[in-house]
Design an enzyme around this catalytic site. Structure first.
Site, PDB file in Angstrom:
ATOM      1  N   SER A 285      33.193  35.830  31.873  1.00 40.35           N
ATOM      2  CA  SER A 285      31.747  35.561  31.917  1.00 40.35           C
ATOM      3  C   SER A 285      31.279  34.695  30.754  1.00 40.35           C
ATOM      4  O   SER A 285      31.448  35.058  29.593  1.00 40.35           O
ATOM      5  CB  SER A 285      30.947  36.869  31.835  1.00 40.35           C
ATOM      6  OG  SER A 285      31.261  37.711  32.897  1.00 40.35           O
TER       7      SER A 285
ATOM      8  N   ALA B 274      34.204  39.091  28.514  1.00 39.21           N
ATOM      9  CA  ALA B 274      33.045  39.525  27.740  1.00 39.21           C
ATOM     10  C   ALA B 274      33.155  41.043  27.648  1.00 39.21           C
ATOM     11  O   ALA B 274      33.540  41.694  28.620  1.00 39.21           O
ATOM     12  CB  ALA B 274      31.770  39.135  28.476  1.00 39.21           C
TER      13      ALA B 274
ATOM     14  N   HIS C 168      22.601  41.489  31.447  1.00 33.78           N
ATOM     15  CA  HIS C 168      23.658  40.509  31.727  1.00 33.78           C
ATOM     16  C   HIS C 168      23.319  39.139  31.138  1.00 33.78           C
ATOM     17  O   HIS C 168      24.207  38.393  30.736  1.00 33.78           O
ATOM     18  CB  HIS C 168      23.885  40.415  33.237  1.00 33.78           C
ATOM     19  CG  HIS C 168      25.091  39.584  33.606  1.00 33.78           C
ATOM     20  ND1 HIS C 168      26.350  39.853  33.136  1.00 33.78           N
ATOM     21  CD2 HIS C 168      25.214  38.478  34.385  1.00 33.78           C
ATOM     22  CE1 HIS C 168      27.205  38.947  33.614  1.00 33.78           C
ATOM     23  NE2 HIS C 168      26.538  38.103  34.372  1.00 33.78           N
TER      24      HIS C 168
ATOM     25  N   HIS D  43      30.269  32.832  36.654  1.00 35.18           N
ATOM     26  CA  HIS D  43      31.641  32.483  37.018  1.00 35.18           C
ATOM     27  C   HIS D  43      31.615  31.313  37.990  1.00 35.18           C
ATOM     28  O   HIS D  43      31.055  31.424  39.075  1.00 35.18           O
ATOM     29  CB  HIS D  43      32.328  33.682  37.708  1.00 35.18           C
ATOM     30  CG  HIS D  43      32.644  34.809  36.771  1.00 35.18           C
ATOM     31  ND1 HIS D  43      33.924  35.163  36.452  1.00 35.18           N
ATOM     32  CD2 HIS D  43      31.841  35.641  36.088  1.00 35.18           C
ATOM     33  CE1 HIS D  43      33.898  36.171  35.606  1.00 35.18           C
ATOM     34  NE2 HIS D  43      32.646  36.490  35.377  1.00 35.18           N
TER      35      HIS D  43
ATOM     36  N   HIS E 149      36.091  41.011  40.290  1.00 33.18           N
ATOM     37  CA  HIS E 149      36.109  42.317  39.634  1.00 33.18           C
ATOM     38  C   HIS E 149      36.180  43.424  40.680  1.00 33.18           C
ATOM     39  O   HIS E 149      35.746  43.233  41.824  1.00 33.18           O
ATOM     40  CB  HIS E 149      34.816  42.529  38.833  1.00 33.18           C
ATOM     41  CG  HIS E 149      34.517  41.436  37.852  1.00 33.18           C
ATOM     42  ND1 HIS E 149      33.949  40.247  38.231  1.00 33.18           N
ATOM     43  CD2 HIS E 149      34.717  41.358  36.515  1.00 33.18           C
ATOM     44  CE1 HIS E 149      33.808  39.474  37.158  1.00 33.18           C
ATOM     45  NE2 HIS E 149      34.274  40.115  36.111  1.00 33.18           N
TER      46      HIS E 149
ATOM     47  N   ASN F 295      27.773  41.890  23.295  1.00 36.89           N
ATOM     48  CA  ASN F 295      26.687  42.828  22.969  1.00 36.89           C
ATOM     49  C   ASN F 295      27.320  44.054  22.329  1.00 36.89           C
ATOM     50  O   ASN F 295      28.499  44.318  22.553  1.00 36.89           O
ATOM     51  CB  ASN F 295      25.949  43.243  24.253  1.00 36.89           C
ATOM     52  CG  ASN F 295      26.898  43.852  25.274  1.00 36.89           C
ATOM     53  OD1 ASN F 295      27.631  43.119  25.962  1.00 36.89           O
ATOM     54  ND2 ASN F 295      26.928  45.159  25.351  1.00 36.89           N
TER      55      ASN F 295
ATOM     56  N   MET G  26      34.660  45.516  32.125  1.00 40.76           N
ATOM     57  CA  MET G  26      34.832  45.851  33.548  1.00 40.76           C
ATOM     58  C   MET G  26      35.888  44.978  34.219  1.00 40.76           C
ATOM     59  O   MET G  26      35.874  44.825  35.444  1.00 40.76           O
ATOM     60  CB  MET G  26      33.493  45.670  34.282  1.00 40.76           C
ATOM     61  CG  MET G  26      32.336  46.424  33.671  1.00 40.76           C
ATOM     62  SD  MET G  26      30.794  45.972  34.480  1.00 40.76           S
ATOM     63  CE  MET G  26      29.590  46.724  33.370  1.00 40.76           C
ATOM     64  N   SER G  27      36.770  44.382  33.422  1.00 45.17           N
ATOM     65  CA  SER G  27      37.734  43.453  34.030  1.00 45.17           C
ATOM     66  C   SER G  27      39.103  43.601  33.392  1.00 45.17           C
ATOM     67  O   SER G  27      39.441  44.655  32.861  1.00 45.17           O
ATOM     68  CB  SER G  27      37.213  42.019  33.849  1.00 45.17           C
ATOM     69  OG  SER G  27      37.229  41.648  32.484  1.00 45.17           O
TER      70      SER G  27
ATOM     71  N   TYR H  84      34.247  45.901  40.699  1.00 43.75           N
ATOM     72  CA  TYR H  84      32.872  46.299  41.047  1.00 43.75           C
ATOM     73  C   TYR H  84      32.262  45.422  42.140  1.00 43.75           C
ATOM     74  O   TYR H  84      31.240  45.772  42.723  1.00 43.75           O
ATOM     75  CB  TYR H  84      31.964  46.341  39.804  1.00 43.75           C
ATOM     76  CG  TYR H  84      31.694  45.015  39.133  1.00 43.75           C
ATOM     77  CD1 TYR H  84      30.889  44.042  39.727  1.00 43.75           C
ATOM     78  CD2 TYR H  84      32.228  44.730  37.881  1.00 43.75           C
ATOM     79  CE1 TYR H  84      30.643  42.829  39.115  1.00 43.75           C
ATOM     80  CE2 TYR H  84      31.993  43.517  37.250  1.00 43.75           C
ATOM     81  CZ  TYR H  84      31.200  42.572  37.877  1.00 43.75           C
ATOM     82  OH  TYR H  84      30.976  41.361  37.266  1.00 43.75           O
ATOM     83  N   GLU H  85      32.880  44.284  42.426  1.00 43.43           N
ATOM     84  CA  GLU H  85      32.395  43.446  43.528  1.00 43.43           C
ATOM     85  C   GLU H  85      32.832  44.022  44.869  1.00 43.43           C
ATOM     86  O   GLU H  85      32.455  43.505  45.924  1.00 43.43           O
ATOM     87  CB  GLU H  85      32.911  42.013  43.375  1.00 43.43           C
ATOM     88  CG  GLU H  85      32.305  41.290  42.179  1.00 43.43           C
ATOM     89  CD  GLU H  85      32.942  39.928  41.931  1.00 43.43           C
ATOM     90  OE1 GLU H  85      32.598  38.985  42.647  1.00 43.43           O
ATOM     91  OE2 GLU H  85      33.803  39.831  41.027  1.00 43.43           O
TER      92      GLU H  85
HETATM   93  N1  HPA Z   1      29.938  47.242  28.946  1.00 42.69           N
HETATM   94  C1  HPA Z   1      30.781  46.911  29.938  1.00 42.69           C
HETATM   95  N2  HPA Z   1      31.111  45.675  30.217  1.00 42.69           N
HETATM   96  C2  HPA Z   1      30.591  44.692  29.458  1.00 42.69           C
HETATM   97  C3  HPA Z   1      29.707  44.969  28.403  1.00 42.69           C
HETATM   98  C4  HPA Z   1      29.365  46.321  28.132  1.00 42.69           C
HETATM   99  O1  HPA Z   1      28.600  46.644  27.211  1.00 42.69           O
HETATM  100  N3  HPA Z   1      29.374  43.776  27.857  1.00 42.69           N
HETATM  101  C5  HPA Z   1      30.036  42.816  28.556  1.00 42.69           C
HETATM  102  N4  HPA Z   1      30.779  43.363  29.523  1.00 42.69           N
END
Ligand code: HPA
Length: 308
Positions: A61, A144, A278, A92, A114, A266, A242-243, A116-117
């Protein structure tokens, strides 16, 4: 039960199995020959270029800029690659770029899919299988991530030293194909120690601080709760995302060496007194693009020597 009958049952059924059936590719990839599908996707990609890259990259990302600067580049949208999943995530681009970085041939994926998709793990790992069948021997995974370790600051780059798979899924579930690798792959060193050293040294040369840390992979797509982050810290995680884990497992299965780098976009939930979004993730990714691309360019010659 014969396969065609089971397929008919799945088609007629409206139970939770429907979710599986809807992901038609999950069905195809667990019953058809994933190896053959990966071979034909790899052959297609190689037919588009005269380059024969040994190094693959997955750009997460907001981190796709590296591929924009490749020379002699061929850009192939995922939609054109046989059996390839399409990324729906914002940030993406969804294309494979085969080109050269400082004279080194690479295959760079601008964007990934991912879990989650809604894609099954076998499908999420499919592009890694394709890279392997293209002849990739070293894979640089980027993502990320949320920072759990409070020594990390927003925008920090962190070399992943190990992972904790909390995604509840694994791309190796199902019949094992020995052509890819062993049934029970060793996971004691998923992220190559020499490659981690290369990245840390390259960062030192660039005058940048780069940390190392353990990545906890969760399913998403909701961000974590503060209580979940406290739990993840307790079990030894420095980063959360998440990846990456399905790709890392599939690459490890195939004997491909891995370097993985997270961008702390973050601080994880509850660390700062502010909500997560996001847009912030993408914005931080964009802000550190320069450092990130410089680090990738600095590690590539060393990794290229290893896979020559
Ligand atoms: N949590 C999960 N996935 C992420 C985060 C997060 O804080 N930041 C970027 N991808």
């Amino acid at each position: 039960m014969p396969r065609n009958l089971l397929f008919a049952v799945l088609q007629a059924d409206s139970s939770p199995l429907k979710r599986i059936r809807n992901d038609k590719c999950y069905w195809m990839m667990t019953t058809q020959d994933t190896y053959a599908l990966a071979e034909s996707a790899a052959a297609f990609l190689l037919s588009q270029t005269s380059l024969r890259p040994k190094i693959g990259l997955v750009l997460g990302s907001g981190l796709g800029a590296f591929a924009d600067d490749l020379t002699e580049a061929t850009r192939i949208p995922y939609a054109q690659i046989p059996s390839f999943p399409r990324s729906t995530a914002v940030g993406h681009a969804g294309q494979m770029v085969i080109g050269k970085a400082g004279g080194i041939a690479v295959a760079a994926m601008q964007g990934r899919v991912h879990l989650y998709e809604g894609y099954a793990a076998v499908k999420v790992a499919f592009p890694t299988r394709v890279l392997g069948r293209m002849g990739i021997r070293a894979l640089i995974l980027t993502n990320a991530a949320g920072g759990i370790n409070t020594q990390f600051k927003q925008g920090a780059l962190v070399v992943i030293s190990d992972h904790i798979n909390l995604q509840g899924q694994n791309p190796l579930v199902g019949a094992n194909d020995e052509r890819f690798g062993a049934r029970f792959p060793d996971m004691t060193q998923v992220y190559s120690k020499p490659y981690r050293e290369i990245a840390l040294q390259a960062a030192r040369k660039l005058g940048k601080t780069v940390h190392q840390g353990v990545y906890a992979g969760l399913l998403g797509p909701s961000y974590e709760t503060p209580a979940e982050i406290r739990y993840l810290r307790t079990i030894g995680a420095d980063l959360v995302g998440m990846s990456t884990i399905p790709e890392a497992i599939a690459a490890r299965h195939m004997g491909i060496k891995i370097l993985a780098i997270s961008c702390v976009t973050n601080m994880a939930a509850g660390i700062l007194d502010q909500p997560l979004n996001h847009e912030e993730v993408l914005e931080t990714g964009r802000r550190v693009q320069g450092d990130f691309v410089a680090l990738l360019n600095a590690v590539l010659p060393e990794i290229a020597k290893d896979v020559a």
